[in-house]
Design an enzyme around this catalytic site. Sequence first.
Site, PDB file in Angstrom:
ATOM      1  N   GLY A  84     -42.808 -66.289   2.499  1.00  0.00           N
ATOM      2  CA  GLY A  84     -43.399 -65.296   3.661  1.00  0.00           C
ATOM      3  C   GLY A  84     -42.662 -65.101   4.315  1.00  0.00           C
ATOM      4  N   CYS A  85     -42.743 -63.824   5.369  1.00  0.00           N
ATOM      5  CA  CYS A  85     -42.184 -63.506   6.724  1.00  0.00           C
ATOM      6  C   CYS A  85     -41.839 -64.659   7.737  1.00  0.00           C
ATOM      7  CB  CYS A  85     -43.061 -62.758   7.583  1.00  0.00           C
ATOM      8  SG  CYS A  85     -42.349 -61.992   8.910  1.00  0.00           S
ATOM      9  N   PHE A  86     -41.351 -64.958   7.684  1.00  0.00           N
ATOM     10  CA  PHE A  86     -40.176 -66.667   8.143  1.00  0.00           C
ATOM     11  C   PHE A  86     -41.133 -66.613   9.835  1.00  0.00           C
ATOM     12  CE2 PHE A  86     -35.209 -63.988   8.342  1.00  0.00           C
ATOM     13  CZ  PHE A  86     -35.885 -63.597   9.303  1.00  0.00           C
ATOM     14  N   TRP A  87     -41.002 -65.746  10.458  1.00  0.00           N
ATOM     15  CA  TRP A  87     -41.290 -65.788  11.714  1.00  0.00           C
ATOM     16  C   TRP A  87     -42.542 -66.942  12.028  1.00  0.00           C
ATOM     17  CZ3 TRP A  87     -41.832 -59.406  12.662  1.00  0.00           C
ATOM     18  CH2 TRP A  87     -40.528 -58.544  13.274  1.00  0.00           C
ATOM     19  N   GLU A 116     -36.191 -65.300   2.613  1.00  0.00           N
ATOM     20  CA  GLU A 116     -36.765 -65.739   4.189  1.00  0.00           C
ATOM     21  C   GLU A 116     -37.338 -66.894   4.138  1.00  0.00           C
ATOM     22  OE1 GLU A 116     -38.788 -62.802   6.345  1.00  0.00           O
ATOM     23  OE2 GLU A 116     -37.793 -60.935   6.359  1.00  0.00           O
TER      24      GLU A 116
END
Length: 157
Positions: free
Chosen positions: A9-12, A53
């Site tokens: 999912g979102c890489f952050w 991502e």
Amino acid sequence: MKKIILAGGCFWGVEEFLSRINGVVSTEVGYANGRTENPTYEDICTKNTYFAEVCLVNYDENIISLKELLAKFWTIIDPTSLNKQGNDVGSQYRTGIYYVDPSDLEEILNSKEELQKSYSKKIVTEVKPLENYYKAEEYHQKYLKKNPNGYCHIKLD
């Protein structure tokens, strides 16, 4: 030093979670296994580049094994959700394990097969060799360290 590339999912949040693991030496976010060259974040979000991502993880296998690292990774994703993690939807948010060392494949597949026993739905996390990788823009690197109140779909505490 070993390397594995993980999409969750979102890489952050993925990067922040993985960077806290003992034995992980360094992390970097980027875009993997897509169809174009040198994509930007805008390309990933608005064009059909099919990049994921990802978080590139360098780890010390004398401190943490790939099996242990993957066990931790599985806890932060829904491996049965196709192209969606949390509120993030799109092929760039698919889950995946991309390997650079072919000798890692057996361990990755064993880990996935073992996890499947815990789910009634099919695990859709893709397992593929790393075909291409581009480092994400600097403002994405260590994003949640720089922006502690930034968006994250993963429970980090």
